[in-house]
Design an enzyme around this catalytic site. Sequence first.
Site, mmCIF file in Angstrom:
data_model
loop_
_atom_site.group_PDB
_atom_site.id
_atom_site.type_symbol
_atom_site.label_atom_id
_atom_site.label_comp_id
_atom_site.label_asym_id
_atom_site.label_seq_id
_atom_site.Cartn_x
_atom_site.Cartn_y
_atom_site.Cartn_z
ATOM 1 N N THR A 125 0.767 -1.396 -0.014
ATOM 2 C CA THR A 125 -0.152 0.116 0.066
ATOM 3 C C THR A 125 0.852 1.206 0.094
ATOM 4 O OG1 THR A 125 -1.880 1.176 1.093
ATOM 5 C CG2 THR A 125 -0.161 0.185 2.545
ATOM 6 N N HIS A 174 12.975 34.650 42.277
ATOM 7 C CA HIS A 174 11.744 35.587 42.111
ATOM 8 C C HIS A 174 12.091 36.947 41.919
ATOM 9 C CE1 HIS A 174 9.808 32.159 44.285
ATOM 10 N NE2 HIS A 174 10.776 32.147 45.313
ATOM 11 N N SER A 298 19.130 50.224 16.207
ATOM 12 C CA SER A 298 17.738 50.884 16.145
ATOM 13 C C SER A 298 17.664 51.865 14.884
ATOM 14 C CB SER A 298 17.604 51.669 17.421
ATOM 15 O OG SER A 298 16.575 52.518 17.491
ATOM 16 N N SER A 299 16.580 51.960 14.348
ATOM 17 C CA SER A 299 16.634 53.230 13.180
ATOM 18 C C SER A 299 16.513 54.493 13.726
ATOM 19 C CB SER A 299 15.074 52.862 12.462
ATOM 20 O OG SER A 299 14.213 53.264 13.158
ATOM 21 N N ASN A 312 15.654 36.396 18.181
ATOM 22 C CA ASN A 312 15.406 35.384 17.081
ATOM 23 C C ASN A 312 15.034 34.157 17.369
ATOM 24 O OD1 ASN A 312 16.324 33.907 14.682
ATOM 25 N ND2 ASN A 312 16.157 35.704 13.729
ATOM 26 N N THR A 344 -1.165 15.226 4.728
ATOM 27 C CA THR A 344 -0.849 16.633 4.690
ATOM 28 C C THR A 344 0.005 17.187 5.623
ATOM 29 O OG1 THR A 344 -1.994 18.967 4.029
ATOM 30 C CG2 THR A 344 -2.913 17.586 5.729
ATOM 31 N N VAL A 345 -0.595 16.691 6.924
ATOM 32 C CA VAL A 345 0.190 17.367 8.275
ATOM 33 C C VAL A 345 1.719 16.816 7.867
ATOM 34 C CG1 VAL A 345 0.547 17.172 10.539
ATOM 35 C CG2 VAL A 345 -1.607 17.381 9.607
ATOM 36 N N ARG A 347 3.783 16.499 5.622
ATOM 37 C CA ARG A 347 4.439 17.258 4.593
ATOM 38 C C ARG A 347 5.079 18.644 5.285
ATOM 39 N NH1 ARG A 347 3.851 15.599 -0.651
ATOM 40 N NH2 ARG A 347 2.009 14.147 -0.871
#
Length: 458
Positions: A125, A174, A298-299, A312, A344-345, A347
């Site tokens: 199968t 703590h 930082s921008s 990340n 499908t999972v 994959r």
Amino acid sequence: MQIDSSLSALTALSPLDGRYAGQVHGLRPLLSEAGFMAHRVEVEIAWLIGLSELGLPEMPAFDASARARLKAVAEGFSQADAARIKAIERDTNHDVKAVEYWLKEQVADVPALAAAAEFIHFACTSEDINNASHALMLQRARTDCLLPAYGSILARLRDLAHQYADQPLLSRTHGQPATPTTMGKELANVVARLRQAVGVMAAVRPLAKLNGATGNYNAHLAACPDIDWPMFSAQVLQGLGLTQNPYTIQIEPHDWIAELFDAVARANTILLDLNRDLWGYISLGYFRQRLREGEVGSSTMPHKVNPIDFENSEGNLGLANAMLRHLSEKLPVSRWQRDLSDSTVLRNLGVALGYTLVACDACLRGLGKLELDAEAIDADIDACWEILAEPVQTVMRRHGLPHPYEQLKALTRGRGITREALQNFIASLDLPAEPKARLLALTPRSYIGLAARLAADI
């Protein structure tokens, strides 16, 4: 907007095929659709060669040249071959049948193999081929990608644990000042945890089955009743490096995959915990990060050096574990003898493990940038003489002094204490000379127990 829909690194919907593509390239030959096809071919050929050795009168044993051709087909499987199978699938609308037809094309010019063409996929199968392929794919992804990624992190953490074994560190339970440790010991804790988790991950045994439509060898027995099919199937799987699961429905129940993914998720959780702790130490100034020329934090704020690698890593670990845990919960569940919801999972194996690799890469990158700021760490611990309330009251307990805990609580709780005030208190105690001298010599930096030794021993 003039962006078209053609696939590229910039138009990929998943960052694994776009922004992070370079960090998951090792998984691509194993867990992509082309990789899945290649493994199916490998399993089909192993089954075919095994059948040729059974002594069936309808199928003489293959000679050396026929075997060499089959080996070349499996080992030389290319992206062009995958494209051809995909083209066949457009007609069959069945991916495994497309592999079977493609294999028949590949052996059509070899008489011995052409004569045996109907033994390709004999009594199988689709799930026989698929489950064995998934087992090979995950086993190789673990060996070639996951374990090396975690091994690199473990090696780096162990080096840092040894390097900082003696560096006193103010603990925070703590979030409040607590019994000191060393930076090396805290990293050694992670090494010990992660090593255990990776060991569990490495020990999971891949299982597979080649037992037909509902796991009972029905078609096999109908065609060839004199063959011990369970033994034969086990031998074919063993030749592939897999262990037979003798009791299945149409699908191998995927319990071992759930076990593997639970183990990966557990290792990922330990790594996530590390990311957050290191983020906090950077925030406290205990670590600086090596600067990279041209990098911007930082921008609008030019001074920023953000702990982006650990952030990340943390974010991608969350994505990885969400998928890993869904897979481990979903895959072992199938209605009656089979439903297709697992197909499908499955994959998405490369997605779950891909985010894990991206996270490992980011964490390792962050570890490589760390520079300890001993002055900042020492300044914090030097300001916390109240943490010595613990050893003082413990020594007082040993020598039978009255209400030791309560006396130190009244002296230090919620208010701190200076070195002078603590030493005056110690000097007033009715203690033998030797323990009193030890307490008077004790400083927050020297009160580290066996931390340094434990870190050095990891």
